[in-house]
Write a protein that holds these residues in place. Structure first.
Motif: not given
Length: 92
Positions: A46-59
């Motif tokens: 879940x932590x890795x998936x959240x970071x991936x989603x944050x990456x797509x939203x923020x970067x």
């Protein structure tokens, strides 16, 4: 000032590789821990998936890739400390 720029550049370069290595390691560790400690395995995945989603939203919308890599690597290290402190690191 040149020293600080060089230090920041070094942090971005090291964090770029470390971010992807830690992502793969946490995904693999999460899958492996699903058999013994399902809570820890689900937390890692879940932590890795959240970071991936944050990456797509923020970067590229709000922050640069280098800043995200440094922040995500720091988040991984903090998550490692939290898992170790709660006894969910998978070590005997």
């Amino acid at each position: 000032m040149i020293f600080l720029r060089g230090l920041w550049h070094s942090a971005k370069v090291i964090s770029a590789g470390l971010y992807w290595v830690l992502s793969l390691a946490f995904l693999w560790g999460g899958v492996v821990q699903l058999g013994r400690q399902p809570a820890a395995g689900q937390a890692c995945i879940g932590f890795v998936v959240c970071l991936f989603l944050l990456r797509f939203v923020l970067v590229k919308r709000f922050i640069s890739t280098g800043v995200f890599n440094v922040a995500a690597t720091a988040a991984f290290l903090a998550f490692i400390v939290i898992l170790d402190a709660t006894g969910l690191s998978g070590l005997a």
